[in-house]
Design an enzyme around this catalytic site. Structure first.
Site, short mmCIF file in Angstrom:
data_model
loop_
_atom_site.label_atom_id
_atom_site.label_comp_id
_atom_site.label_asym_id
_atom_site.label_seq_id
_atom_site.Cartn_x
_atom_site.Cartn_y
_atom_site.Cartn_z
N GLY A 50 -6.56 1.54 5.48
CA GLY A 50 -5.96 0.23 5.21
C GLY A 50 -6.93 -0.89 5.57
N ASP A 51 -7.63 -0.71 6.69
CA ASP A 51 -8.63 -1.70 7.11
C ASP A 51 -9.78 -1.75 6.10
OD1 ASP A 51 -7.03 -1.86 9.38
OD2 ASP A 51 -8.28 -0.45 10.51
N SER A 78 0.85 -1.19 0.00
CA SER A 78 0.00 0.00 0.00
C SER A 78 0.88 1.24 0.00
CB SER A 78 -0.94 -0.03 1.21
OG SER A 78 -0.21 -0.19 2.40
N GLY A 128 -1.74 4.91 -4.43
CA GLY A 128 -2.35 3.63 -4.81
C GLY A 128 -1.62 2.45 -4.22
N GLY A 137 -0.47 4.52 0.03
CA GLY A 137 -1.28 5.69 0.40
C GLY A 137 -1.95 6.29 -0.82
N SER A 138 -1.81 7.61 -0.99
CA SER A 138 -2.48 8.28 -2.10
C SER A 138 -1.90 7.88 -3.46
CB SER A 138 -2.40 9.79 -1.91
OG SER A 138 -1.05 10.18 -1.90
#
Lengths: 312, 312
Positions: free
Chosen positions: B254-255, B223, B228, B225-226
Site C-alpha cells: 500500500g505504501d 485498494s 486491483g 489487494g490482488s
C-alpha cells in the site's frame, strides 16, 4: 581503579506485554533500555559500591553510542574499541498474563582480528593504572579464546590481578593462563575437573576448587546461589553463608559478586573480607528488579549478616 | 520534489529463529535492520522510481540517527524534527520451523506539543518546494489528529496536493480537511461511509468512493489487494486490473502504491496514468521480500500488463 572488559556488550531491552501472542502483532506496553553485557554489570555494581571504574570491550554503531551514553550517565568511564556494525540488542519479554519470560539475543556485530588486536593493546594500556581487571561473558562472532588469553597474559606481565568470569570452552581454554580468579558454578566446575560432584558435599566441592587452585589459579570461588559460595585461595578455604532474602531478580547476581570482589581487591581487603563484601553486593542485587544493580542500604544491612567460615 | 511525513518512524528489525520458544532464550540466527514506518516506505519506492524525495517526521536518539544514516545510504534527503527519547524498533520474528511471524512494536518516544509545532512549521517550509506530499501511518504518543489536520491545512493553503494514508479515527477526523487523496481498504471505507459494502460489487464500492469524493476529497482510491483498485477522481471513475503475480511479501505494498502515485503526480501525469504507475509499483513491491522496496525491472514488465478501465 577497576578495569572491566565486555567483549559482547548489548542494549538490554525489557518489554512488558499484556499477553504474548505467537503469530500476531504484540504491542509493547512498556520498554526499558539499559547498557547490558556481564562486564557492564560488573562495572555498574563496582561503581555503586563507590569505586572508580573504566570499562572497555567492543561497541559498534548507533546502538554502541547508546550504550556509551548510558555508561556516562552512570558515572562509568569507558574506552571501547569500535567495530563496524551495530552492537546487539538482547530483548527480554515479560508476559503479564502467563508470567513467562522470553528472550531474543541478536547475533551482534563481528569483531575483526584488527579490532581484537586493538582491544588487547587498550587493555594493556588501561590495566597499567588499575589494581584489578575483570573479563566477563562471551565474545562476539569472529573471536576465539585467544583474545582472552592475550589479555590474561598482558595482565600477568604487568603484575595485575585479572578475574575471568566466562563459561564453557572459553573458560576451559583459559585455565592455563592463570586468571587471578574464576567463579564457576556447579556445572562449570564439574566440567573443569572432569567429574560429577555432589552439590551438597562441601568437602567434595572444596577439593575440586583446591584442585584448580593447585593448577595455578590463585582464587577459585564456587557460586552456589542462595546457598552462598565456597572459596579456595592463598589464605585458605572459606565458606560464605548468606541470610535468606526476598529475591526478586537473580539475573546478573554473579556479575554483582564480581563487582564486589573487584571493589574489595581495589580497596586492598583480604580475600575473605572481599568474599564477604562480594556476597553482600550479590545478595543486595537479587533484591532489586534491575539487572546488575543494587541499593547501598540493602547491601549495608546484609553485610553484617554474611558469615564467612574458615574451613581448612 | 516529493515530501513524505513519517510521524511514527521505526527501525524495522527482521529476526530469523530456528524455532521460536516461549519462556526461554532464543538465539537470533540472522537479523536485518531497515528504516521503517509507512512514510519511509513511500519515500523509498518513490526514490527507486527515480524521484527526488525529502522525508520528514519525528526521530529521536541513537535509533533515530540509525534511521537517518539508512535514509542517506538510500539517497533519500531528510529533515526530521528531533524528539527526546529513542525512535522505536518494530521487531518481526520469523520462525523457520513453524512458519509463524510474530511482531513486537515498541511504544517509542513521545512527541511534545513543541515537537508537533516544529513539524507543522517544517512541513510548511518543505512543502513550498514540492509538488506533492504524503502523510503516512500512525502518530507517536502525545499526538492527536490535530497534527495531521494542521499539515493538511498548510498544504491546502500553499496549493499543494497532500495525500493522507492513515486509518481509524485519525482518517475519519481528517476527512473534512480534504486531503488530495485517501486510499481506504474495504474495512476503512465501510467505516467512513457508515455502512456495510459488498466487496465484489464494483458499483456499490464506487458509489461509496464517489460519496467521499463529493465530500471534497479530489481522489478516492479503494485498494482491493490482488483484485486491483477503484478510483473516483475529477477525471471520472476508474478500475485498475493487475495481472496475477507471485507475491512473496505484501507488507508495505500500500505504501509502494502511494510512492507510485506521488511519482505520477510529481511527473504531471493524469490521475488514470498515475493509477497505472502506482499499481505497477505496488505489484512489483509484492514480488520482493524487502518491505517498501521494488525492482525497476519487475515494475517495467508489469506496467504494460496493468489495465485501467474507465467505468463511468
Amino acid at each position: 581503579m577497576i578495569l572491566t572488559v565486555t567483549a559482547n556488550a548489548a542494549i538490554d531491552k525489557r518489554y512488558v506485554v499484556t499477553s504474548f501472542d505467537v503469530g500476531s502483532v504484540n504491542r509493547v506496553k512498556s520498554a526499558e533500555f539499559s547498557a547490558g553485557g556481564k562486564g557492564l554489570n560488573v562495572s555498574r555494581t563496582a561503581r555503586i559500591a563507590g569505586e572508580d571504574v573504566i570499562a572497555t570491550g567492543f561497541l559498534g554503531g548507533h546502538a554502541g553510542e547508546f550504550v556509551q551514553e548510558k555508561l556516562k550517565a552512570e558515572g562509568i568511564r569507558e574506552d571501547f574499541v569500535w567495530c563496524s556494525g551495530e552492537t546487539r540488542s538482547c530483548i527480554n519479554i515479560w508476559d503479564e498474563s502467563h508470567h513467562t519470560q522470553t528472550e531474543f539475543l541478536e547475533p551482534g556485530a563481528r569483531a575483526t582480528q584488527q579490532n581484537q588486536d586493538s582491544l588487547v593493546k587498550k587493555f594493556t594500556e588501561l590495566a597499567a593504572d588499575c589494581s584489578v581487571a575483570a573479563i566477563s561473558g562471551s565474545m562476539p562472532e569472529g573471536c576465539t579464546s585467544d583474545l582472552y588469553k592475550r589479555m590474561l597474559a598482558a595482565g600477568k606481565k604487568a603484575g595485575k590481578k585479572v578475574i575471568l568470569d566466562t563459561s564453557g570452552k572459553t573458560l576451559e581454554e583459559c585455565l592455563d593462563d592463570h586468571p587471578f580468579m574464576i567463579k564457576p558454578n556447579i556445572d562449570e566446575i564439574q566440567m573443569l575437573v572432569g567429574r560429577k560432584l555432589n552439590p551438597d558435599d562441601t568437602k567434595e566441592l572444596l577439593d575440586a576448587a583446591k584442585e584448580l587452585h593447585a593448577r595455578g589459579i590463585p582464587s577459585v570461588v564456587i557460586s552456589l546461589g542462595s546457598s552462598g559460595s565456597l572459596m579456595s585461595c592463598g589464605e585458605g578455604a572459606f565458606q560464605a553463608l548468606v541470610p535468606r532474602i526476598d529475591a526478586v531478580n537473580t539475573v546478573g547476581c554473579g556479575d554483582a559478586m564480581i563487582g564486589g570482589f573487584c571493589t574489595g581487591i581495589a580497596r586492598g581487603l583480604s580475600m575473605p573480607e572481599s568474599l564477604k563484601l562480594a556476597s553482600a553486593v550479590s545478595a543486595a542485587a537479587a533484591m532489586t528488579n534491575r539487572t546488575g544493580f543494587f541499593r547501598m542500604e540493602d547491601m549495608k544491612k546484609l553485610e553484617p549478616l554474611i558469615e564467612i567460615r574458615k574451613l581448612r
